[in-house]
Scaffold this motif. Sequence first.
Motif, mmCIF file in Angstrom:
data_model
loop_
_atom_site.group_PDB
_atom_site.id
_atom_site.type_symbol
_atom_site.label_atom_id
_atom_site.label_comp_id
_atom_site.label_asym_id
_atom_site.label_seq_id
_atom_site.Cartn_x
_atom_site.Cartn_y
_atom_site.Cartn_z
ATOM 1 N N GLN A 1 -1.482 11.497 2.840
ATOM 2 C CA GLN A 1 -3.042 11.498 2.345
ATOM 3 C C GLN A 1 -3.170 10.884 1.017
ATOM 4 O O GLN A 1 -4.410 10.130 0.947
ATOM 5 N N SER A 2 -2.217 10.494 0.271
ATOM 6 C CA SER A 2 -2.428 9.388 -0.703
ATOM 7 C C SER A 2 -2.754 8.019 -0.393
ATOM 8 O O SER A 2 -3.663 7.397 -0.842
ATOM 9 N N VAL A 3 -1.963 7.670 0.727
ATOM 10 C CA VAL A 3 -2.305 6.291 1.220
ATOM 11 C C VAL A 3 -3.842 6.390 1.982
ATOM 12 O O VAL A 3 -4.517 5.375 1.734
ATOM 13 N N GLN A 4 -4.084 7.474 2.556
ATOM 14 C CA GLN A 4 -5.426 7.471 3.145
ATOM 15 C C GLN A 4 -6.457 7.462 1.747
ATOM 16 O O GLN A 4 -7.550 6.917 2.206
ATOM 17 N N LYS B 1 2.418 10.743 -6.821
ATOM 18 C CA LYS B 1 2.910 11.422 -8.050
ATOM 19 C C LYS B 1 2.030 11.905 -9.103
ATOM 20 O O LYS B 1 1.992 12.851 -9.692
ATOM 21 N N LEU B 2 1.052 10.938 -9.391
ATOM 22 C CA LEU B 2 0.043 11.074 -10.420
ATOM 23 C C LEU B 2 -0.782 12.481 -10.089
ATOM 24 O O LEU B 2 -1.109 13.402 -10.787
ATOM 25 N N LEU B 3 -1.419 12.299 -8.668
ATOM 26 C CA LEU B 3 -2.208 13.390 -8.270
ATOM 27 C C LEU B 3 -1.580 14.388 -7.703
ATOM 28 O O LEU B 3 -2.290 15.670 -7.384
ATOM 29 N N GLY B 4 -0.246 14.748 -7.648
ATOM 30 C CA GLY B 4 0.507 15.595 -6.801
ATOM 31 C C GLY B 4 -0.205 15.881 -5.416
ATOM 32 O O GLY B 4 -0.262 16.736 -4.872
ATOM 33 N N LEU B 5 -0.227 14.809 -4.758
ATOM 34 C CA LEU B 5 -0.934 14.672 -3.592
ATOM 35 C C LEU B 5 0.020 14.480 -2.363
ATOM 36 O O LEU B 5 1.090 13.477 -2.561
ATOM 37 N N ASP B 6 -0.087 14.843 -1.009
ATOM 38 C CA ASP B 6 1.042 14.222 -0.092
ATOM 39 C C ASP B 6 0.860 12.822 -0.111
ATOM 40 O O ASP B 6 -0.332 12.136 -0.150
ATOM 41 N N LEU C 1 0.801 -1.094 0.073
ATOM 42 C CA LEU C 1 0.175 -0.048 0.040
ATOM 43 C C LEU C 1 1.058 1.324 -0.010
ATOM 44 O O LEU C 1 0.523 2.335 -0.564
ATOM 45 N N LYS C 2 2.095 1.112 0.761
ATOM 46 C CA LYS C 2 2.777 2.318 0.696
ATOM 47 C C LYS C 2 3.440 2.424 -0.531
ATOM 48 O O LYS C 2 3.565 3.698 -1.248
ATOM 49 N N ASP C 3 3.788 1.524 -1.303
ATOM 50 C CA ASP C 3 4.541 1.616 -2.582
ATOM 51 C C ASP C 3 3.338 2.201 -3.592
ATOM 52 O O ASP C 3 3.638 3.247 -4.463
ATOM 53 N N PHE C 4 2.331 1.767 -3.535
ATOM 54 C CA PHE C 4 1.094 2.260 -4.418
ATOM 55 C C PHE C 4 0.630 3.785 -4.080
ATOM 56 O O PHE C 4 0.202 4.361 -4.965
ATOM 57 N N GLY C 5 0.792 3.972 -2.865
ATOM 58 C CA GLY C 5 0.511 5.451 -2.367
ATOM 59 C C GLY C 5 1.455 6.223 -3.100
ATOM 60 O O GLY C 5 1.134 7.443 -3.392
ATOM 61 N N LEU C 6 2.754 6.148 -3.129
ATOM 62 C CA LEU C 6 3.737 6.825 -3.554
ATOM 63 C C LEU C 6 3.550 6.977 -5.167
ATOM 64 O O LEU C 6 3.567 8.184 -5.734
ATOM 65 N N ARG C 7 3.067 6.164 -5.916
ATOM 66 C CA ARG C 7 2.450 6.080 -7.177
ATOM 67 C C ARG C 7 1.105 7.199 -7.649
ATOM 68 O O ARG C 7 1.151 8.085 -8.325
ATOM 69 N N ILE C 8 0.213 6.846 -6.467
ATOM 70 C CA ILE C 8 -0.949 7.823 -6.482
ATOM 71 C C ILE C 8 -0.358 9.458 -6.285
ATOM 72 O O ILE C 8 -0.890 10.374 -6.999
#
Length: 1703
Positions: free
Chosen positions: A85-88, A77-82, A68-75
């Motif tokens: 908060q991406s993991v949330q 980058k795509l959304l320009g989001l903290d 989930l952490k790894d995928f949160g980082l991808r989110i």
Amino acid sequence: MELFCFCRSSRELWTILLGRSALREPAQIEEELDRNWERLLQGLCYYKTPSSSAAEKLKADKGVAQPLKDFGLRISKLLGLDQQQSVQILQCYLQEDYRGTRNTLKDVLQDERPSQALLLKIADYYYEERVCHLRCVLLLLTYFQDERHPYRVEYSNCVNKLEKDLVTNYQKQFETLFKAESPTWETHGNLMTERQVSRWFLQCLREQSLLLEILFLYYAYFEMGPGDLLSFTKMFKEQGFGLRQTNRHLVDKSMDALVDRIGYFSCLILVEGMDIDFLHKCALEDRTEQHQFSNTPEMDQMLLTFGDIPHHGPVLLAWVLLRHTLSPDESSPVIRRIGNTSLQLGVFQYLTTMLQGLGGTGNNCTASTARMCIYGLLSFVITSFEEETLGSQQHLINAACEVLSAPSLAELFWETKPTMGLGMILDSAMGMFPHKTGLLLQLLTALLSDKSTAKKVYIFLDKMSFYTEVYKTKPNDVISRDDETLWRRQAPKLLYPLGLGQTNLRMPQGVLGQVAVGEQGYVVRWDYSYSAWILFTCEIEMLLHVVSTADVILHCERVKPILDLVHKMISTDWTVSDCLLPLTSRIYMLLQRLTSVINPPVDVIASCANCLIVLAARMPGKVWSSLHHTGFLPFASSPLTNMAQSISAEGMKAGNYGNLLVLIEQPRGEYAVTIAFLRLVTTLVKGQLGSTQDKGLIPCVLLVLKEMLPTYHKWRYNTHGVRERIGEYLHNTPTLQSLCIYSLANTEAGQAVVNIMGVGVDTIDVVLAAQPSSGGSEGPGQILIQTVKLAFSVTNNVIRLKPPSSAVSPLEQALTQHGGHGSNLIAVLAKYIYHKHDPALPRLAIQLLKRLATVAPMSVYACLGGDAAAIRDAFLTRLQSRTEDMRIKVMILEFLTVAVETQPGLIELFLNLEVKDGAEGSKEFLLGEWSCLQVVLDLIDSRQQGKYWCPPLLHRAALAFLHALWQDRRDSAISVLRTKERFWENLTTPLFGILPSPSDITEPCVLETCAFVMKIIGLEIYYVVSGSLERSLKDALQKFSSGRRYEYWSQYVKSLVVHVAETEEDEGVHSFSETQMVISAWRMLLILSTSHVCHTPLHSSLWRLKKFPRILSNMAEELLVPMSVPCLRLGSMMATLLLILLKQWRSVVATAPDVLAPLSLILESVLQADQQLMESTKAKVFSALISISQLPQLLLCVCETVQDEALALIDSTRHAAQVRDVPDDKDSMETDAVRSVQKDQRDGVCVLALHLAKELCRADEDGEHWVLVMRKIPALHSILSALELSLRSKQNLYFTEAALHLLLTLARTPQGAAAVAGAGVIQSICLPLLSVYEVPSNGASQGFSRKSQDAPCWPGVYRLSMSLMEILLKTLRYNFINEALDFVGVHQERILQCLNAVRTVQSLVCLDEADHTVGFLLQLSRFCKEWQFHLPHLLRDVQINLCYLCQTCTYLLHSRNMLHHYLQAKNGEALASGPRAQRDPQTPSKAAAEGGGGEREEAEQKALLAVQCSLLKILSKTLATLQHFTPDCCQIILDQCMDLAEYRTLFVLSFTTSAFDADVAPSFGTLLATINVALSMLGEVVEKKEPASLSVASLASSEETQALKSLLMFTMENCFYVLISQAVRCLKDPSIAPRDKQRLKQELGSELSTLLSSLSRHFRRGAPSSPSSSLLPSPQPPGAKASHEGQEPFIQLVQAFVRHIQR
């Protein structure tokens, strides 16, 4: 892997604030706002940009799984989001919107292509989250001052917290958004394609629009300072009011609506900031210096640069007004310049467009607030400036009308002075009336909002004082001043060139008119008072006159505003409809004429139809009768006779509307008339006109179902209203229900509805995302959702109401057919669970799934395919969410409850049980991670009850699901549940609570909850062996007993019963079904506890003694409301309980002291109640009374009833006989009979009362009570009178049978028999009995039926009468001999025929009558001398016939094959019927294994056995009777002086075997054959053989075998006795030749010796002793006393006789 999000998502918060979640209490809303107000204050800044610190924190967080952490980082980058908060966001998405299973998530995250798709879905979810975040603030600002809103206080408190910094934050965010650079693939990754950039920009525009909407609403309530106004003006100018976006190159056509909204709100914010309302107030009060914008040169300079885009128009107009009011002298050139610019921009057209673009005002606060803002602007503009300087009057009125559509503004208008504000426009428009009617009527139509304004508009138009006309040249009939400013009419004038006698306006002579010369000519304003309503009538008449001319278009333009005004008027205030009758009555003719022309005016026709819709809602019959003559609606050219003709649409015409639809509307793509037509027909259908009018509407319905619904989606079609109207129309067609159901189920119309349902959740989400409106309460998405919901409701109702049929309809086939790739409709329906916008949509989809799972032959599990597990997870996620709407949860549980029984695969998926330790074949199971049982266990947890997430309705649904598991015996699930800790404790908790009194129950589902618990416990007790019950359940039952809960529930059930009885008389029963359910469950628990559980007080005699009267009183309470259907239903249930408990507690009840009172009450109530309502209850009540008939105290009450009922029956029978000839075998009565309810029925009160009296008399063995009652009530005389009348008229069969049964019971005791005989039974029965049978003259057998003897019939009455005579004669003996001889004399012909008929008819009915007849003759034969004296010829005939009967029976018993043949040939229909008096013997059929004929053979064997038993009984009684017609053995042997002439010779001196020929006289050979047959049968019985004839082994019990042996012994005894007596009589008869006597001795000696040796062998093997007369009422033969020592006495007698004749 940790998946769950601990912070609340913005969408969930928005759902909670809307009140659509489980959190609905104001305190809960306040708690949510307190927890989240800072987040709302931050606005979009809540979502932070990526940072290294956030990345470090995420890396250090041990609570989040690495994937989930790894995928949160991808989110991120795509959304320009903290990063955090991406993991949330990921966690929230997985919790709320993920459409896969948790098991597949790991694979998705690791695989590139699925993970990219997931990333894009999460991006959409994130954008939706941002929008919902802003919607929350918008919601607060919308309602925080609305007194009607339930959460106003909470919203207001939160807004007070936000007020300080909200504008600053949101303004900065707006600036950030419109200045933001678009993302690229370099900065945001490869997934940021052009399409994603466009999606990002669409989101950017949406957020800008929402931010500005929030700011506008904020400034509607809070003041804007000059500095803020200046900064906003600069910002909007820089941005070009939304048109000069930084990324405007990305704008495409789909975004135009959002760009326009940004411009609208920019404009509105500036106008609202100028505070025009306060300015107007200051101007009126002459204190303009108090306004804050008195000195703003910078604004002046900036606004001078405005004027290049339309959005500037209202801002410039407002500023002109501001400067003109505050400093009129200083800046007049500037004011004029800015004002001209504003008008050049078309400011009033722009205002109209803007207000329309913001949407309707129904539930749209933003649109209403905007109209309030513009209303103030327009009012002050019109007050401040001359109307001529403001441009086109039409544009001004259009804007005013749009503004006035807001709530309360019309009332505000009428309260202001007519010389100010919009009142000046009204005055101006009136000045040109009626030359120009449109403007005034358009304005007045907008000013109609409620009844008060409707009255004002009506009066306004009713009292017009000026009539304006335009003349190109001066007319001849006027005189004028020199300056042509005043004209005077010289002659009266009719204003309309209509025919004589028609409505018209007449302007009298001498009327003055003010003249103004203009471009059009002379504009004359006549000083003439008239009513505009009369003028409108004239206008419609004119249109009717010119409808076929070229002037029709011009006149239509004048009439349409009139029709629109009339429509609005009668819609708003129906009371004025009578005043408008001259107008509304002409609409029908107008409709007929206009629809017939070549190019019909569609808009006028639609206005006509709209008026008729309002009229039809109030008086559908009148509208229909006038409308169906116009030819507008579809019609049938020939009368409709049946449904088939209706459905085929044969002979139906589309009418003028159908032509208009095809020729005009479909090519144009505008459907005003179609929408009006659908609403009109819907209204007419709702009006429920009656069967005749409904037939007229059938063509309209068929046009929609066959022509419109299947094809409307193919039309050139731009509006979304038609779909909704069609759905609404279909949903509200109750009186044409069968037609609609058939059409939808079997034609293309149903496929159209299926197509609507198949839109799917994804399409709806796309439409919702594309609409520009903010609140989500209106727009294409909402219309689509509403249409799909209506399709669900329609389909659900069609399936529910469709008549049952073995064939599957096309609709059901379309619903349930399997399609590839999840394309079938079941999967589409199930996926609506993912829809979150409108909770009603998934709820209705699940409801339809539930219906389909119940009725359709398909597997839902198979239809779901590979998505099944993911859909299950979605269902369970919503089910276990604490904030989810409770109604969705309840519907999910109801669906699962149905699935337990009908969808085994699906329920196994949801149960998700795993085998313990993975051992194959193991019987132990564990709950899987995604088992619905875990959720259900949480819901029934006693610690959760009363919490907001577990309301009573949800608790009830959970228990209903558990009950379904127990009822369907899902042992795997039950075994897991049983052993769960605290399961039984949690389950039984509701039974230990204190329920509110029945009158105070607000949530009836609490009763159902308790009922389900009782049923589950009952099923567990029933199915599980007592010793194997779970320890916790035993403890709970013990606690239930020791806690006196049986007493509590008994008392509570009584209170429920009393409540039903009381409320039924007042307002009807509230929550009756729940009450019925809990009483039924309590009844079941009580019965099972009584019979299955040992450790309960129900096994205590004392407890039973206390509780039984309470059950009785409950029953009495219900049955004391004789006309109440609910009460009688409950009474019937209590009666069932009473019967069962009586069986268990009979010994205790017999000693109960207070049982009689309720029983008497019940009995009286049963007799008073409506017999139709009592149909199901009365039999149970009487059965209960019969079963406790050892209580003779009831006898008096019952006898009174019997007497009353018998007298009533006499009256009604006589009345029926007078009214008409009564058909045979029927008890027919007129409706106006003396007491017409007194019809003869098997379970009628009279019949049941007679049976009850019989049981009570049987219990009264010594007859003391009966004698006492008879002295008080002459019931016997009433019964016998009714019996005599019934027999004479051959009516009242059931009563007659019941009365004879009662008399039979009474006749068994000496007192009863004397009373019956003394009451005149022979007079009541003897002669009237002749009516019940016909004595044929051409053969005996014709008088005998071959029907089943079990069916009530008149021959049965005759047999009962014969039995009654037999019993009376047996009991009373010489006291009844004369009556008996009278009876046998009257019916001698029937008696002799009956004895003869056995030879030809071997049916059980015929044999039964012969049995009864011989039984009576047996008793009468004891009085041989009296008989000989009174009826000597009959006696001789009877003796002869009895001898022949003996011969017949012997032959039939001996020749079994012949008997079988006779039964097959003559009595085939009787073969299957068994004996009535004993159990059906079970014959082991050897032939059964040989094929299909086995059952038939078995039936034949049973029938043969029954006939043989009957023949044997008849034979035994016949021989016993003949015994009395032959000399006494001892006397004739010992007494040498005996007079032989007293006794006739009965048998001829012959020893041939018995024959079946009537010409062969009975002989000694007959008697010997009889003994041989009996001995042969006895041998078979003793040896237990299985002969082909009499299957002894098939007898049901040893008692029946013993009875058969005794009967055979009795037959042989009597036969030997008659044989010996008759032989000695012959030997002593001097008329017989010695040679014959010698032959007699020889034959008898040898035959009897042979028989004696056979008998000796038989008795040595152990035969039964002689029963003598113990079985049948015959005197014991001498020497036949039973003896176990030595030989049988009758054998000794025979041996003595043999020795005597051999001497």
